[in-house]
Design a protein around this motif. Structure first.
Motif, short mmCIF file in Angstrom:
data_model
loop_
_atom_site.label_atom_id
_atom_site.label_comp_id
_atom_site.label_asym_id
_atom_site.label_seq_id
_atom_site.Cartn_x
_atom_site.Cartn_y
_atom_site.Cartn_z
N ARG A 53 0.85 -1.20 0.00
CA ARG A 53 0.00 0.00 0.00
C ARG A 53 0.88 1.24 0.00
O ARG A 53 1.90 1.30 0.68
CB ARG A 53 -0.90 0.00 1.24
CG ARG A 53 -1.69 1.29 1.46
CD ARG A 53 -2.51 1.22 2.74
NE ARG A 53 -3.57 0.23 2.64
CZ ARG A 53 -4.86 0.52 2.64
NH1 ARG A 53 -5.27 1.78 2.73
NH2 ARG A 53 -5.76 -0.42 2.54
N THR A 55 0.36 5.56 0.45
CA THR A 55 -0.55 6.66 0.75
C THR A 55 0.21 7.99 0.69
O THR A 55 1.42 8.04 0.94
CB THR A 55 -1.19 6.53 2.15
OG1 THR A 55 -0.16 6.53 3.15
CG2 THR A 55 -2.01 5.26 2.26
N SER A 104 -6.25 10.67 2.83
CA SER A 104 -5.07 10.06 2.21
C SER A 104 -5.44 9.42 0.87
O SER A 104 -6.34 8.59 0.80
CB SER A 104 -4.49 8.98 3.14
OG SER A 104 -3.92 9.56 4.28
N SER A 105 -4.72 9.82 -0.16
CA SER A 105 -4.81 9.13 -1.44
C SER A 105 -4.06 7.81 -1.32
O SER A 105 -3.14 7.69 -0.51
CB SER A 105 -4.20 9.99 -2.54
OG SER A 105 -4.89 11.22 -2.64
N ARG A 106 -4.43 6.82 -2.14
CA ARG A 106 -3.83 5.50 -1.93
C ARG A 106 -3.74 4.67 -3.20
O ARG A 106 -4.57 4.81 -4.10
CB ARG A 106 -4.64 4.73 -0.88
CG ARG A 106 -6.08 4.43 -1.31
CD ARG A 106 -6.99 4.28 -0.10
NE ARG A 106 -7.07 5.52 0.66
CZ ARG A 106 -7.64 5.65 1.85
NH1 ARG A 106 -8.17 4.61 2.43
NH2 ARG A 106 -7.67 6.81 2.46
#
Length: 456
Positions: A53, A55, A104-106
């Motif tokens: 991941r 972010t 948060s973009s992810r």
């Protein structure tokens, strides 16, 4: 900027599946609330689990994500027996609308991906482990995620059960759900629209997009998989998405990249299909007369298409766009729509990536306004909410640079076991009427309300 993945190389195995073994298409795999989803007309990608991941927040979120992804796939160990867009390493993503958003973009790299495209189906397993990747192991991992018995050699019967009860003519059963006001009351939001119109009339800007939110409380619980299945079946012409609690079905494609070809679908101009009841002529004749014949709606659409083509031009060596918008017919509304196709040019020796294009294109006039900087500042002043991922890019990308990124419209954020926040917005121009814009938001809320089993 944060990321979670080992320093070891990512390894992937892609093997073919028999598309005929799941006649319901990808919606038949939407049996988990934590599924990652991108589907249209039964095709697309679904993902299970998570092996990595990324972010980020702020104005550089797209470029930081691009660097992270390119670094991740640069030395990837890829075995791919299918070889089409969406095979090999894949990440699903959702980005905040605003560069000042706290959200948060992810990017999320799943453990298992199932894909379906043009009659070709496949299964990809992704891992950082050193163990051998085998087709049998990938199929077993998929069965584990779907909760199917290990003895099942084909695809799990649970998929057929998931779609067997679905019908585009059968909405979810009505629930004792409660709708409550979001950041602004209806009266306050209409006042914000009026203030936006006043600003437009001063000449400060030409168009403004204002959004509002409502909160649905569902006492018997929110079932994300059921929401996604409902949307995928009922809104087949839209792209149904699910990423980390963000769910919806968007009719608007920000950018689709396959090799050196990029495509987009721009929408601006909306008409509630309920308005056609009792009117003379066929529903489509009514839509053409009221929507395509409206100077206000055509003006709003022209602004949106000009915004996208201007921003895409520096990355293109050729571009084609509809000279006249067409009417996109959806179950809840009609839209004025235009498709744009471009052949990408090399920039500094490289074809631009999906995320580099998104960085240049977002936000478009269709979801922000024009000029963008003026509209963005006015949005922050008038909306009194953080849009989070609403109206931000959502989609997927692969290691070869292919990807599909829609704008997260007709959607909602699942905030708790029984709570969903829905978003809808309208393009405001000089001729906008606050009451009409409010009614348009309710038409745009309808897909999500229906998928929750709430009458609207």
């Amino acid at each position: 900027m944060t990321s979670t993945f080992p320093t070891r190389i990512i390894r992937t195995l892609t093997v073919p599946l028999d598309a005929d073994s799941f006649p319901g298409g990808l919606p038949s795999f939407l049996v988990r609330d934590d599924v990652l989803c991108w589907t249209r007309r039964e095709a697309g990608l679904v993902g299970f689990g998570e092996v990595a991941r990324f972010t980020a927040t702020g104005p550089e979120r797209f470029l930081e994500a691009d660097i992270w992804w390119r670094h991740l796939v640069l030395e990837a160990d890829v075995t791919d027996a299918v070889g089409c867009p969406g095979t090999g390493p894949v990440a699903f993503g959702s980005f905040a609308f605003s560069k000042v958003s706290a959200h948060s973009s992810r990017l999320i790299v799943p453990e298992i991906v199932v894909g379906l495209r043009d009659g070709t189906a496949w299964l990809t397993q992704l891992t950082f482990d050193d163990g051998e990747l085998t087709e049998a192991g990938a199929r077993a991992a998929l069965r584990r995620w779907l909760g199917a018995p290990e003895t099942v050699q084909g695809l799990p019967a649970a998929q057929a059960a998931a779609t067997g009860t679905m019908s585009s003519d059968q909405p979810a059963g009505a629930r004792e759900a409660k709708l409550s006001t979001g950041s602004l009351s209806e009266a306050d939001w209409m006042a914000a629209v009026a203030e936006g119109v006043a600003e437009i009339r001063t000449g400060a800007l030409e168009k403004l997009v204002l959004a509002r939110d409502i909160v649905a409380t569902v006492p018997d619980g929110v079932n994300a998989a059921e929401i996604l299945r409902q949307l995928a079946v009922r809104y087949r012409e839209c792209w149904t998405y699910g990423v980390d609690g963000l769910v919806g079905s968007t009719p608007e494609m920000l950018i689709q990249v396959e090799g050196r070809t990029a495509q987009a679908r721009v929408l601006a101009g909306t008409l509630d299909r309920r308005d056609a009841k009792g009117m003379a002529g066929s529903p489509m004749e009514f839509a053409e007369r009221v929507l395509a014949g409206s100077e206000k709606q055509r003006h709003e659409h022209d602004i949106a298409i000009q915004s996208l083509t201007t921003q895409l031009a520096p990355f293109s060596e050729a571009m084609n766009a509809h000279s006249e918008p067409f009417i996109l017919e959806l179950p809840n509304v009609w839209h004025l729509a235009s498709d744009v196709k471009a052949e990408l040019a090399e920039v500094e020796g490289h074809v631009p990536t999906c995320l580099a294009l998104i960085n240049a294109l977002h936000p478009t006039a269709a979801v922000c306004g024009t000029p963008t900087s003026v509209a963005g500042a006015l949005i922050r002043k008038l909306e009194h909410l953080d849009r989070g991922p609403y109206a931000g890019p959502v989609g997927w990308l692969d290691a070869a640079g292919n990807g599909e990124w829609g704008i997260a419209l007709r959607g909602a954020v699942i905030e708790g076991p029984d709570t969903v926040r829905l978003y809808a917005g309208c393009g405001v121009v000089e001729g906008s009427v606050p009451e009409a814009e409010l009614a348009e938001t309710w038409a745009k809320f309808r897909p999500m309300l229906e998928s929750l089993g709430i009458s609207s």
